[in-house]
Every structure is written in structure tokens, then in C-alpha cells.
Design a protein around this motif. Structure first.
Motif, PDB file in Angstrom:
ATOM      1  N   ILE A 210       0.825  -1.213   0.000  1.00 18.90           N
ATOM      2  CA  ILE A 210       0.000   0.000   0.000  1.00 18.90           C
ATOM      3  C   ILE A 210       0.861   1.267   0.000  1.00 18.90           C
ATOM      4  O   ILE A 210       0.581   2.208  -0.757  1.00 18.90           O
ATOM      5  CB  ILE A 210      -0.979   0.000   1.185  1.00 18.90           C
ATOM      6  CG1 ILE A 210      -2.093  -1.030   0.933  1.00 18.90           C
ATOM      7  CG2 ILE A 210      -1.587   1.367   1.404  1.00 18.90           C
ATOM      8  CD1 ILE A 210      -2.953  -0.720  -0.280  1.00 18.90           C
ATOM      9  N   PRO A 211       1.943   1.358   0.816  1.00 17.10           N
ATOM     10  CA  PRO A 211       2.804   2.545   0.716  1.00 17.10           C
ATOM     11  C   PRO A 211       3.408   2.719  -0.679  1.00 17.10           C
ATOM     12  O   PRO A 211       3.580   3.846  -1.148  1.00 17.10           O
ATOM     13  CB  PRO A 211       3.892   2.289   1.764  1.00 17.10           C
ATOM     14  CG  PRO A 211       3.249   1.384   2.759  1.00 17.10           C
ATOM     15  CD  PRO A 211       2.363   0.491   1.945  1.00 17.10           C
ATOM     16  N   ALA A 212       3.725   1.605  -1.355  1.00 17.07           N
ATOM     17  CA  ALA A 212       4.269   1.692  -2.716  1.00 17.07           C
ATOM     18  C   ALA A 212       3.216   2.224  -3.676  1.00 17.07           C
ATOM     19  O   ALA A 212       3.522   3.001  -4.592  1.00 17.07           O
ATOM     20  CB  ALA A 212       4.769   0.327  -3.180  1.00 17.07           C
ATOM     21  N   VAL A 213       1.965   1.804  -3.492  1.00 15.88           N
ATOM     22  CA  VAL A 213       0.874   2.334  -4.320  1.00 15.88           C
ATOM     23  C   VAL A 213       0.743   3.839  -4.121  1.00 15.88           C
ATOM     24  O   VAL A 213       0.586   4.603  -5.084  1.00 15.88           O
ATOM     25  CB  VAL A 213      -0.462   1.620  -3.987  1.00 15.88           C
ATOM     26  CG1 VAL A 213      -1.623   2.310  -4.690  1.00 15.88           C
ATOM     27  CG2 VAL A 213      -0.395   0.149  -4.390  1.00 15.88           C
ATOM     28  N   ASP A 214       0.827   4.281  -2.872  1.00 13.08           N
ATOM     29  CA  ASP A 214       0.742   5.719  -2.583  1.00 13.08           C
ATOM     30  C   ASP A 214       1.869   6.484  -3.270  1.00 13.08           C
ATOM     31  O   ASP A 214       1.647   7.562  -3.839  1.00 13.08           O
ATOM     32  CB  ASP A 214       0.786   5.963  -1.068  1.00 13.08           C
ATOM     33  CG  ASP A 214      -0.453   5.423  -0.356  1.00 13.08           C
ATOM     34  OD1 ASP A 214      -1.488   5.244  -1.029  1.00 13.08           O
ATOM     35  OD2 ASP A 214      -0.384   5.188   0.864  1.00 13.08           O
TER      36      ASP A 214
END
Length: 206
Positions: free
Chosen positions: A77-81
Motif C-alpha cells: 500500500i505505501p508503494a501504491v501511494d
């Protein structure tokens, strides 16, 4: 006198802490023991009784999904952000694909256990592809991702990349080679027309 119907907050907090401890312990035990790690050892490592483990996670599949979900929340999820903020859509997509493969490689034994239990592609996978779709569409609008790519293609591409992990030592990072090859294939530059529309995606029967 009114009788409270909700679970008291301290009990809910204790349950949440126990769940967290069990999931963390599961990651450690699977990493050390392999995909056949035993639930009683996970309970001991978490400092809880086996009955507590089963109250929180009624079977191994539920626990494995929770472990994968935790890894997804912490690393993907942090990578998606970050990808959503990247001005280069293709580079952003690469960040997410690499984060997903790095996460899978880091929890190789959990992934193998989930595959053996038939729970590899569940809600976690669905959330991943829901997050991936807007990144692909943004790249297509920008002309840096081939326009004939459809969501089913990305599911199969990621499935192929995950399957690479079964062919090498879990500690290697050779999977990065194949992420690069796939990303080159997603670029419209010198892309060959796809011969057929993507067939419907079949989910494995449990």
C-alpha cells in the motif's frame, strides 16, 4: 439496570493485541520452519494458548490470509501511494510491481503455505489489482503503457512473476530481471499486436 451488549473495550483491545502477536509470530515461524510450520509452535511463539489462536483464527487459511494482509498493508500500500504521486506512470507501476514481488519473496514460506492451502488469491489479491488498475489506466492515457492491456492481463502477468519465485532460492533477487522484461513488454514502443483478446479469468476451485 441496562445490560451492556457490546464487548468491553479492554477485551476488544486484548483481542486485537493477541491477533497482532499471533500474526507476527506466524511470519517468524514460517520464515524459520518453512510452509509446514505448526500452529502450536506459532501459539507458543506468540505467548498465547492454542485455544486463543483458534478463537482469533479458526483455521490455518484464515491465519495465512491475515499474514499476507499485514504484509500487503505494510509494504505494498505505501508503494501504491508513492506510485500515485510519481509523474512517470510506468515508473510508478514498476514501483508497485517490485514492492509486490519483494513482499512475496520476503514471505516465501507463507506464500508457499497459502498456495498449498488454496488461499493464495483471495481478498488480498483483489485489493492489489484494484489498486493497480488506476495506475495502468493512467499510464495508458499518458501513452507509456500499451493501450490493449486489460485487467485480466495484469492478473496473469503478476501470476507469472510470482511463479518465478518457485524456480529460485528465496534469498535471491533474480525475480527483478523478469519484472524488467515484463515492464518492457508493457511499453507501447515496438509492441507487437496481441493475437487474441484475453480469455475470461478462471479462479481455482477450492
Amino acid at each position: 439496570m441496562d445490560v451492556p451488549t457490546d464487548t468491553p473495550k479492554p477485551l476488544r483491545a486484548d483481542a486485537a493485541r493477541n491477533s497482532e502477536k499471533i500474526v507476527r509470530a506466524a511470519r517468524q515461524v514460517y520464515a524459520e520452519r518453512g510452509p509446514d510450520a505448526q500452529l502450536d509452535e506459532i501459539a507458543r511463539r506468540a505467548g498465547v494458548g492454542i485455544a486463543t489462536l483458534f478463537r482469533r483464527f479458526p483455521d490455518k487459511g484464515v491465519l495465512l490470509r491475515a499474514v499476507l494482509d499485514q504484509r500487503f498493508a505494510e509494504e505494498v500500500i505505501p508503494a501504491v501511494d508513492r506510485a500515485q504521486q510519481d509523474t512517470d506512470p510506468l515508473r510508478g507501476l514498476a514501483v508497485v510491481m517490485e514492492a509486490a514481488l519483494s513482499s512475496a519473496a520476503g514471505d516465501y514460506n507463507v506464500l508457499a503455505a497459502a498456495r498449498n492451502a488454496g488461499v493464495l488469491m483471495g481478498e488480498v489479491g483483489d485489493r492489489f489489482f484494484e489498486a493497480l488498475a488506476p495506475l495502468v489506466e493512467r499510464g495508458q492515457r499518458a501513452g507509456v503503457i500499451r493501450g490493449d492491456l486489460v485487467p485480466e492481463d495484469m492478473r496473469r502477468i503478476m501470476g507469472m512473476l510470482v511463479s518465478v519465485l518457485w524456480t529460485m532460492d528465496p534469498g535471491e533477487s533474480g525475480w527483478r530481471r523478469y519484472v524488467t522484461l515484463m515492464l518492457d513488454g508493457l511499453s507501447p514502443a515496438a509492441a507487437s499486436p496481441l493475437a487474441h483478446p484475453a480469455p475470461a479469468l478462471r479462479r481455482p476451485e477450492h
